[in-house]
Design an enzyme around this catalytic site. Structure first.
Site, mmCIF file in Angstrom:
data_model
loop_
_atom_site.group_PDB
_atom_site.id
_atom_site.type_symbol
_atom_site.label_atom_id
_atom_site.label_comp_id
_atom_site.label_asym_id
_atom_site.label_seq_id
_atom_site.Cartn_x
_atom_site.Cartn_y
_atom_site.Cartn_z
ATOM 1 N N PRO A 2 0.831 -1.215 0.000
ATOM 2 C CA PRO A 2 0.000 0.000 0.000
ATOM 3 C C PRO A 2 0.861 1.259 0.000
ATOM 4 O O PRO A 2 1.858 1.339 0.708
ATOM 5 C CB PRO A 2 -0.801 -0.125 1.295
ATOM 6 N N GLU A 3 0.458 2.223 -0.810
ATOM 7 C CA GLU A 3 1.160 3.499 -0.893
ATOM 8 C C GLU A 3 0.212 4.605 -0.424
ATOM 9 O O GLU A 3 -0.833 4.326 0.158
ATOM 10 C CB GLU A 3 1.651 3.720 -2.325
ATOM 11 N N LYS A 58 2.972 6.426 4.207
ATOM 12 C CA LYS A 58 2.309 5.129 4.057
ATOM 13 C C LYS A 58 1.793 4.592 5.396
ATOM 14 O O LYS A 58 1.412 3.426 5.494
ATOM 15 C CB LYS A 58 3.286 4.110 3.451
ATOM 16 N N ARG A 259 13.714 -3.166 -7.713
ATOM 17 C CA ARG A 259 12.283 -2.976 -7.871
ATOM 18 C C ARG A 259 11.905 -3.034 -9.351
ATOM 19 O O ARG A 259 12.581 -2.452 -10.194
ATOM 20 C CB ARG A 259 11.840 -1.610 -7.297
#
Length: 269
Positions: A2-3, A58, A259
């Site tokens: 989640p951001e 976050k 990433r």
């Protein structure tokens, strides 16, 4: 993971459902998900009213009536569900806060946590975070000043929580796509007009994502139709091999700083 938009969506929905309610029961099924002795945790939280729910980057902060704070970071794999016992997902629950017959379940907190702090301790834990990108006080001038002190690849900088709080893998890709800038580009090679466009794209993408419930699809309550609504709107994230909706080229994936990074090689320069 989640951001900012996911956590803002959770903040909005949970504020409607539990703000002002009193915690009637506490269950801790995994001690590593909290930071104090479980009995102390329960004594500190039980019978406390949740006055407000705030977000920082976050993180979510559940403000308790006694002045203490529950600081939540879901990390990779973490999510929440609110509802009655019959509605809860068939998943292992690490922590549960009850409000009468309804419960807030914290799920997948293997890397994430729900920590108990004083207000001052919570502020200290978050003091390293950069500015909130959607705050009105975070202006273009401030952004230009901050990015002017950075070097290296754009993607890596956008992921740096001390640079700007709340942006992660998904939205860094979407912001770069909207600004028509390659996430692999070195910041020193980004000209002033493109830096200004990056700022505008950041504001735009994050706001649209919040309005559509973020990209993560686990509903937070039974009948939740909003959460995850941004997922089909993603232009490049997790779309490797698909056609760019802007120019028709094939979306590529590259690994930057461990990433996965998605971009259009034709219309991002």
């Amino acid at each position: 993971m989640p951001e900012l938009p996911e956590m803002e969506n959770y903040k909005i929905l949970l504020s409607q459902m539990i703000a002002g309610k009193t915690i009637t029961d506490v269950q801790v099924n995994r001690e590593k998900s909290i930071n104090v002795n479980p009995e102390l945790f329960k004594r500190s939280v039980l019978n406390q009213k949740i006055t407000t729910i705030n977000r920082r980057g976050k993180h979510l902060l559940f403000q308790l009536q006694n002045g203490q704070v529950l600081l939540l970071h879901l990390m990779l794999g973490g999510w929440m569900f609110y509802g009655q016992e019959a509605d809860k997902p068939k998943r292992t629950i690490q922590v549960q806060l009850s409000f009468g017959n309804e419960h807030l379940y914290f799920i997948g907190l293997r890397l994430g946590y729900l920590h108990l702090y004083s207000h001052q301790e919570a502020e200290e834990k978050l003091s390293h975070l950069g500015p909130e990108p959607l705050n009105s006080s975070f202006t273009l001038d401030e952004f230009i000043k901050r990015i002017g002190s950075k070097h290296g690849r754009l993607k890596t900088t956008l992921l740096d929580q001390e640079f700007i709080a709340g942006i992660g893998n998904c939205y860094s890709a979407e912001i770069c796509f909207d600004a028509e800038i390659l996430p692999t580009k070195d910041i020193d090679d980004i000209n002033p007009p493109s830096r200004s466009q990056l700022f505008q794209s950041m504001k735009k993408i994050l706001q649209v994502a919040i309005q559509n419930g973020g990209y993560m699809e686990n509903p937070i309550f039974k009948g939740d139709k909003k959460t995850g609504g941004f997922n089909p709107l993603c232009q490049v994230y997790d779309r490797e091999g698909e056609k760019c909706r802007r120019c028709g080229a094939t979306i590529k994936m590259e690994t930057i700083s461990s990433r996965k990074t998605f971009y259009c090689p034709d219309c991002q320069k």
